[in-house]
Design an enzyme around this catalytic site. Structure first.
Site, short mmCIF file in Angstrom:
data_model
loop_
_atom_site.label_atom_id
_atom_site.label_comp_id
_atom_site.label_asym_id
_atom_site.label_seq_id
_atom_site.Cartn_x
_atom_site.Cartn_y
_atom_site.Cartn_z
N LYS A 38 0.83 -1.21 0.00
CA LYS A 38 0.00 0.00 0.00
C LYS A 38 0.86 1.25 0.00
O LYS A 38 1.77 1.39 0.80
CB LYS A 38 -0.91 0.00 1.22
CG LYS A 38 -1.92 1.14 1.23
CD LYS A 38 -3.21 0.68 1.83
CE LYS A 38 -4.29 1.74 1.80
NZ LYS A 38 -4.69 2.17 0.50
N GLY A 43 6.64 0.91 5.56
CA GLY A 43 7.55 0.00 4.86
C GLY A 43 7.62 0.29 3.37
O GLY A 43 8.70 0.25 2.76
N CYS A 44 6.48 0.59 2.78
CA CYS A 44 6.44 0.87 1.34
C CYS A 44 7.16 2.18 1.02
O CYS A 44 7.80 2.31 -0.02
CB CYS A 44 5.00 0.89 0.84
SG CYS A 44 4.19 -0.72 1.07
N THR A 45 7.08 3.14 1.92
CA THR A 45 7.78 4.41 1.74
C THR A 45 9.29 4.18 1.82
O THR A 45 10.04 4.67 0.97
CB THR A 45 7.31 5.44 2.79
OG1 THR A 45 5.90 5.65 2.61
CG2 THR A 45 8.05 6.74 2.66
N ALA A 48 10.40 2.46 -1.42
CA ALA A 48 10.35 3.37 -2.57
C ALA A 48 11.49 4.38 -2.54
O ALA A 48 12.11 4.67 -3.57
CB ALA A 48 9.00 4.08 -2.60
#
Length: 154
Positions: A38, A43-45, A48
């Site tokens: 998401k 974690g995704c930030t 990325a």
């Protein structure tokens, strides 16, 4: 489940800018296609930002980075702008590509099982064949792992 050496499943998805990106259009380049649960989550930030920081290394290795989640084009655009990302984020709200690449699997959190997107990456060669698969990836340090795999394939 996808295997190394197989032809990567074809895809055509809208990116964060509303334009479509297809795997066929990227022939001749390596493609690091990473899946994340998401946009704008911690974690995704982290993941990325790490891909953003090594994009120059991907460029030198004739490779393109593509992030993919089920978030809407609008959510992807906000995430990209907020984190100043320098690569496309693909929107797959129907899970078509996410499932074709085996990134939607059973997960568990706090004792509950659910179907979700597993942080994972597929490295596709210039010929459209799967060169490397990370069925699960950590958000921290993963971009560097992909760079090292690309260097080993050169």
């Amino acid at each position: 489940m996808l295997k190394e050496g197989e032809t990567a499943p074809a895809f055509r998805l809208k990116a964060d800018d509303g334009k479509e990106i297809s795997l066929a259009d990227l022939r001749g380049k390596h493609v690091a296609l990473y899946f994340y649960p998401k946009a704008s989550t911690p974690g995704c930030t982290t993941e990325a930002i790490e891909f953003r920081e090594v994009k120059r290394d991907f460029d030198k290795l004739n490779a393109i980075v593509l992030g993919c989640s089920a978030d809407s084009v609008e959510s992807q655009a906000k995430f990209k702008a907020k984190q100043k990302l320098n690569f496309p984020l693909l929107s797959d709200p129907d899970f078509t590509v996410i499932e074709a690449y085996g990134a939607r699997r059973m997960k568990s959190f706090l004792g509950k099982s659910f179907l979700g997107i597993v942080r994972s990456t597929v490295l596709i060669g210039p010929n459209g064949k799967v060169e490397r698969i990370w069925p699960t990836a950590k958000s921290k340090g993963h971009a560097a792992e992909v760079i090292e795999a690309l260097k080993a394939l050169q």
